[in-house]
Write a protein that holds these residues in place. Structure first.
Motif, mmCIF file in Angstrom:
data_model
loop_
_atom_site.group_PDB
_atom_site.id
_atom_site.type_symbol
_atom_site.label_atom_id
_atom_site.label_comp_id
_atom_site.label_asym_id
_atom_site.label_seq_id
_atom_site.Cartn_x
_atom_site.Cartn_y
_atom_site.Cartn_z
ATOM 1 N N ARG A 389 -0.451 9.727 -17.874
ATOM 2 C CA ARG A 389 -1.341 8.828 -18.611
ATOM 3 C C ARG A 389 -2.800 9.265 -18.506
ATOM 4 O O ARG A 389 -3.584 9.113 -19.450
ATOM 5 C CB ARG A 389 -1.206 7.401 -18.082
ATOM 6 C CG ARG A 389 0.141 6.748 -18.351
ATOM 7 C CD ARG A 389 0.390 6.566 -19.831
ATOM 8 N NE ARG A 389 1.610 5.790 -20.066
ATOM 9 C CZ ARG A 389 2.116 5.552 -21.267
ATOM 10 N NH1 ARG A 389 1.514 6.050 -22.340
ATOM 11 N NH2 ARG A 389 3.224 4.848 -21.410
ATOM 12 N N THR A 390 -3.172 9.803 -17.358
ATOM 13 C CA THR A 390 -4.564 10.219 -17.189
ATOM 14 C C THR A 390 -4.886 11.495 -17.958
ATOM 15 O O THR A 390 -6.056 11.758 -18.264
ATOM 16 C CB THR A 390 -4.874 10.444 -15.698
ATOM 17 O OG1 THR A 390 -3.977 11.440 -15.171
ATOM 18 C CG2 THR A 390 -4.716 9.155 -14.917
ATOM 19 N N GLU A 391 -3.888 12.292 -18.275
ATOM 20 C CA GLU A 391 -4.116 13.577 -18.928
ATOM 21 C C GLU A 391 -3.886 13.547 -20.436
ATOM 22 O O GLU A 391 -4.265 14.491 -21.139
ATOM 23 C CB GLU A 391 -3.208 14.649 -18.303
ATOM 24 C CG GLU A 391 -3.514 14.922 -16.832
ATOM 25 C CD GLU A 391 -2.529 15.893 -16.210
ATOM 26 O OE1 GLU A 391 -1.562 16.272 -16.927
ATOM 27 O OE2 GLU A 391 -2.709 16.266 -15.051
ATOM 28 N N ILE A 405 -7.252 2.652 -17.595
ATOM 29 C CA ILE A 405 -6.666 1.949 -16.455
ATOM 30 C C ILE A 405 -5.997 2.939 -15.509
ATOM 31 O O ILE A 405 -6.113 2.823 -14.279
ATOM 32 C CB ILE A 405 -5.660 0.886 -16.942
ATOM 33 C CG1 ILE A 405 -6.385 -0.209 -17.724
ATOM 34 C CG2 ILE A 405 -4.896 0.282 -15.760
ATOM 35 C CD1 ILE A 405 -5.471 -1.204 -18.388
ATOM 36 N N ALA A 406 -5.311 3.940 -16.075
ATOM 37 C CA ALA A 406 -4.672 4.956 -15.239
ATOM 38 C C ALA A 406 -5.709 5.752 -14.453
ATOM 39 O O ALA A 406 -5.527 6.038 -13.261
ATOM 40 C CB ALA A 406 -3.828 5.886 -16.111
ATOM 41 N N LEU A 411 -8.716 6.992 -9.397
ATOM 42 C CA LEU A 411 -9.964 6.989 -8.637
ATOM 43 C C LEU A 411 -9.857 6.105 -7.399
ATOM 44 O O LEU A 411 -10.375 6.448 -6.324
ATOM 45 C CB LEU A 411 -11.120 6.521 -9.531
ATOM 46 C CG LEU A 411 -11.546 7.487 -10.647
ATOM 47 C CD1 LEU A 411 -12.597 6.839 -11.541
ATOM 48 C CD2 LEU A 411 -12.072 8.793 -10.064
ATOM 49 N N PHE A 412 -9.204 4.960 -7.545
ATOM 50 C CA PHE A 412 -9.010 4.082 -6.393
ATOM 51 C C PHE A 412 -8.184 4.777 -5.312
ATOM 52 O O PHE A 412 -8.506 4.700 -4.119
ATOM 53 C CB PHE A 412 -8.315 2.799 -6.841
ATOM 54 C CG PHE A 412 -7.832 1.948 -5.712
ATOM 55 C CD1 PHE A 412 -8.714 1.134 -5.001
ATOM 56 C CD2 PHE A 412 -6.487 1.964 -5.329
ATOM 57 C CE1 PHE A 412 -8.263 0.346 -3.946
ATOM 58 C CE2 PHE A 412 -6.032 1.188 -4.278
ATOM 59 C CZ PHE A 412 -6.919 0.376 -3.584
ATOM 60 N N LYS A 413 -7.138 5.475 -5.742
ATOM 61 C CA LYS A 413 -6.291 6.163 -4.779
ATOM 62 C C LYS A 413 -7.066 7.254 -4.042
ATOM 63 O O LYS A 413 -6.976 7.385 -2.812
ATOM 64 C CB LYS A 413 -5.076 6.782 -5.489
ATOM 65 C CG LYS A 413 -4.069 7.414 -4.544
ATOM 66 C CD LYS A 413 -3.021 8.202 -5.294
ATOM 67 C CE LYS A 413 -2.164 7.330 -6.151
ATOM 68 N NZ LYS A 413 -1.053 8.103 -6.775
ATOM 69 N N LYS A 414 -7.856 8.041 -4.776
ATOM 70 C CA LYS A 414 -8.636 9.103 -4.138
ATOM 71 C C LYS A 414 -9.674 8.528 -3.170
ATOM 72 O O LYS A 414 -9.869 9.059 -2.068
ATOM 73 C CB LYS A 414 -9.325 9.952 -5.204
ATOM 74 C CG LYS A 414 -8.373 10.800 -6.040
ATOM 75 C CD LYS A 414 -9.126 11.601 -7.084
ATOM 76 C CE LYS A 414 -8.163 12.444 -7.920
ATOM 77 N NZ LYS A 414 -8.885 13.223 -8.969
ATOM 78 N N LYS A 415 -10.304 7.449 -3.573
ATOM 79 C CA LYS A 415 -11.322 6.824 -2.725
ATOM 80 C C LYS A 415 -10.712 6.303 -1.430
ATOM 81 O O LYS A 415 -11.258 6.515 -0.335
ATOM 82 C CB LYS A 415 -11.992 5.693 -3.504
ATOM 83 C CG LYS A 415 -13.059 4.948 -2.710
ATOM 84 C CD LYS A 415 -13.660 3.827 -3.546
ATOM 85 C CE LYS A 415 -14.662 3.024 -2.719
ATOM 86 N NZ LYS A 415 -15.241 1.893 -3.509
#
Length: 452
Positions: A389-391, A405-406, A411-415
């Motif tokens: 979805r992000t790509e 949203i994806a 970003l939340f996961k990386k943070k």
């Protein structure tokens, strides 16, 4: 439905015991009835119509005397006691005919519905011999199963009537995780890890357990020369070290709700079990102590630490039938239990869903305490849908919203991963087909770097 009618219906459904008319006999009756019905419009009376059908029925009963008796037939099933999930296995059924009459048969084996196979199967057994029928099956769901029934229907040469039997043959089968990757690793660990870019390296000079003093040979590290023994024996001697053994590895397997997410082959728990078994095999082969803990809301299985390849079977038979729970995983309770049970420093290798784990604020408090004594590594499976979805290139407003949203979730996961890794809690994600390889590669890397 009365009991007698239910038994008759079960008999036609290839269950129970009894005698049934064959298709050949029913076809003969239909053809004869049609012929007599046409003739009945002439001079043939209905009494003659009924009489000829009764005579045909009584004559057909003679066919039963030319078929083997049920007590003359013996059966035996050959099936493996253990079957790996989604791997094909051959099952053999021996049919022994002790009578003087040959027979043709149709057979259905009473295997569970989760086993894939093609039934019914047809065959023929001559008089006074044993015939072997073979079929292939594969099991898609782990667990312990019991096969109790074999359904057998046979007829004589004329094939007008068929006798039906239900044979009680009991076999217990354990369906265990797919161990293909574990076998490949045990055969050639280095070749198995090459495509991942990781190699099994020697330990640093002087690091490891002292093994012996031997003669120096060309190619040995000069820094390992034992000068005291060299002066005493008047020839160059060197120290030999072997990799450190006896490290403690604790494998944690999450069986919570999110581990039931379906992948291209199986679900997350299936892949985690296969990867956990591979890491356990690598650690036990290296001489380390391995313990396994499977959990969800509570601790489901705990295997105390032990060493030796025999312990691999203990681990396998303890976790082969764990299933996904409908409840969320209670990480805090599990870490509290682990803190009480595992007193020695060990590598805590957790197989779980990283995205779910990042929302557990209480787990961080327990892990900060565990980190003071243990080394923590978490391994999860990449979310392919989220990555896709992000790509993707949005072509509508709705697709743009989904992509945003994806990306927000990524970003939340990386943070959150950065925040946890600053606390010394390493997290990695791998594709489902590379999960086992990534886990064992990181284990080898930790051992090579002597981090434990």
């Amino acid at each position: 439905m009365t009991k007698s009618l239910k038994n008759l219906w079960d008999r036609f459904l290839f269950q129970g015991r009894g005698i049934l008319p064959s298709r050949r006999l029913i076809s003969i009756f239909i053809i004869l009835s049609l012929v007599l019905l046409v003739l009945s419009f002439g001079n043939l009376s209905w009494w003659a119509f009924i009489f000829m059908n009764v005579v045909l029925f009584l004559v057909s009963l003679v066919d039963l005397f030319f078929s083997p008796k049920k007590k003359d037939l013996h059966f035996k099933r050959h099936i493996p006691d253990e079957m790996e999930r989604n791997l094909s296995y051959k099952v053999q059924i021996d049919v022994t005919n002790m009578s003087t009459y040959s027979l043709s048969f149709t057979l259905i084996d009473g295997i569970p519905q989760s086993f894939q196979s093609t039934f019914p199967m047809n065959g023929r057994v001559d008089q006074l011999i044993t015939s072997t029928l073979e079929y292939e099956t594969k099991a898609s769901v782990r667990g312990e199963y019991e096969i109790t029934m074999l359904y057998f229907r046979y007829s004589s040469k004329l094939g007008l009537w068929k006798k039906q039997m239900t044979i009680d043959l009991t076999n217990k089968i354990k369906v265990i995780p797919d161990l293909t990757e574990t076998k490949q690793f045990l055969e050639n660990a280095q070749k198995y890890l090459l495509f991942e870019g990781n190699k099994i390296r020697r330990h640093q000079t002087g690091i490891g357990d002292f093994s012996q003093i031997r003669n120096y040979v060309v190619g040995d590290d000069p820094r390992k020369i034992n000068w005291r023994q060299t002066a005493k024996l008047r020839q160059v001697m060197t120290n030999e070290y072997e990799p450190e053994h006896g490290k403690y590895i604790t494998i944690l397997i999450d069986c919570g709700r999110m581990m039931g997410a379906e992948l291209s082959k199986g679900n997350r728990l299936e892949k985690a079990l296969e990867a956990a078994h591979l890491v356990a095999a690598a650690a036990l082969q290296n001489g380390d102590y391995v313990s396994v803990l499977a959990f969800a809301k509570d601790v489901k299985v705990f295997v105390p630490p032990a060493k030796g390849m025999a312990h691999l079977q203990t681990i396998l038979h303890s976790i082969y039938n764990v299933t996904v729970d409908s409840a969320e995983s209670n990480y805090a309770a599990v870490f509290s239990f682990l803190e009480a049970m595992q007193k020695k420093r060990s590598l805590l290798l957790l197989f779980s869903d990283i995205r779910t784990f990042l929302y557990e604020e209480h787990a961080l408090l327990y892990l900060e305490r565990l980190r003071q004594r243990h080394l923590f590594l978490m391994v999860g499976i990449e979310d392919v849908t989220l990555q896709m979805r992000t790509e993707e290139k949005p072509e509508s407003v709705q697709q743009a919203m989904i992509k945003s949203i994806a990306q927000q979730q990524m970003l939340f996961k990386k943070k959150e991963k950065i925040k946890w890794e600053r606390q010394g809690l390493v997290m990695i994600e791998a594709k489902e087909e590379h999960l086992a390889t990534a886990a064992v590669s990181h284990y080898i890397d930790i051992m090579n770097r002597n981090l434990l």
